[in-house]
Scaffold this active site. Structure first.
Site, short mmCIF file in Angstrom:
data_model
loop_
_atom_site.label_atom_id
_atom_site.label_comp_id
_atom_site.label_asym_id
_atom_site.label_seq_id
_atom_site.Cartn_x
_atom_site.Cartn_y
_atom_site.Cartn_z
N ASN A 5 -3.42 -3.17 -2.14
CA ASN A 5 -3.71 -2.10 -1.17
C ASN A 5 -4.17 -2.67 0.18
O ASN A 5 -4.00 -2.03 1.21
CB ASN A 5 -4.73 -1.11 -1.73
CG ASN A 5 -6.04 -1.77 -2.11
OD1 ASN A 5 -6.05 -2.66 -2.97
ND2 ASN A 5 -7.13 -1.35 -1.49
N HIS A 6 -4.74 -3.87 0.18
CA HIS A 6 -5.17 -4.45 1.46
C HIS A 6 -3.99 -4.94 2.30
O HIS A 6 -4.01 -4.79 3.53
CB HIS A 6 -6.20 -5.56 1.23
CG HIS A 6 -7.55 -5.02 0.94
ND1 HIS A 6 -8.53 -4.89 1.90
CD2 HIS A 6 -8.08 -4.51 -0.20
CE1 HIS A 6 -9.61 -4.35 1.35
NE2 HIS A 6 -9.36 -4.11 0.07
MN LIG Z 1 -7.32 -3.80 -4.23
#
Ligand SMILES: [Mn+2]
Length: 281
Positions: free
Chosen positions: A95-96
């Site tokens: 997600n980063h």
């Molecule tokens: Mn993550």
């Protein structure tokens, strides 16, 4: 250096293009050496260097996979491509990485802001955060380093963006014990091949959000469902004090960036069958 080490240099996608050619990447069995997978690094590349040295990691024979979240929060994030090349990291998207792609595509990046950042970064950043939700979101998630790099070294920032935009959502590794799957957070299916088919077929769907963000198995829900069609699935994303197994899913995010909390886990895929045999209730 193998072909893989240099692959990101040949990627020729538009920097804002997150519609991947290969959302799922498969690797044949490694007959020359060992296969490892590392938990969420979050810019702690010196910790990675030390962990791999302790294992006698040899990038000429051994392979290193990653559950994603290579960057943000830790001090060495700008060196991400150096670390990828040094160790030949084969990562899934976290997600980063997605957060940086989303910022670069959606944030209000005016040339005047970039100029202001060069002149007075502290003040310019405060103003930017105030007027732009995407920018405050990225900073909240530990991505300030990328905004600074984007303003100071746009060429380097674009190389990083290109590398992230080519990261798959899932990796499959053939091993002597069967197929090992790797995703950042969770597989939104009870059968691995079904999950891969959905990832290949749909663009920005709820499915990709679950793959990058879901924590139900490790928090609250205590999901213990076994994922069929695969020996094990290795994930990160939810930091835990120690490596844990639920169903045949193994969480190796032991909170490297939170030094008071945990450390960086490097798992040898050959150790997975023994871990599954000790699965928790
Ligand atoms: Mn993550």
């Amino acid at each position: 250096m193998s072909e893989h080490h240099l692959r990101f240099r040949r990627i020729n996608l538009h920097a804002s293009d997150t519609d991947l050619l290969h959302p799922v990447r498969r690797y044949a069995r490694n007959t020359r050496g060992r296969d490892f997978v590392v938990g969420d690094i979050h810019g702690c590349f010196s910790m990675l260097d030390a962990a791999l040295a302790a294992r006698g990691f040899d990038p000429a024979r051994d392979r290193l996979f990653s559950v994603g979240d290579l960057i943000d929060r830790g001090a060495e994030s700008p060196a991400v491509l150096d670390a990828v090349q040094r160790h030949g990291i084969r990562a899934v998207r976290g997600n980063h990485e997605q957060g940086i792609l989303d910022w670069a595509r959606r944030a209000d990046i005016d040339p005047a802001r970039v100029e202001a950042m060069r002149a007075n970064p502290k003040q310019a950043l405060a103003e930017w955060m105030h007027c732009d939700g995407h920018t405050s979101q990225l900073i909240y998630n530990g991505g300030q380093w990328f905004i600074e790099l984007y303003c100071e070294r746009p060429d380097k920032a674009r190389d990083i963006e290109r590398y992230f935009s080519a990261l798959p959502y899932a990796i499959e590794v053939e091993t002597e014990h069967g197929l090992i799957g790797i995703v950042h957070a969770e597989l939104p299916a009870t059968h691995w091949p079904d999950g891969m088919a959905v990832l290949r077929a749909r663009r920005s769907s709820r499915v990709r959000e679950i793959v990058l963000w879901d924590r139900d198995r490790w928090q609250g829900g205590r999901v213990t469902a076994h994922i069929g069609g695969v020996c094990a699935v290795v994930v990160g994303h939810t930091p835990l004090r120690e490596v844990r197994v639920r169903g045949n899913v193994i969480n190796i995010d032991t909170g490297a960036v939170f030094r008071w909390y945990g450390n960086l886990t490097v798992l040898d895929l050959a150790d997975i069958p023994a871990m599954l045999a000790q699965e928790e209730d």
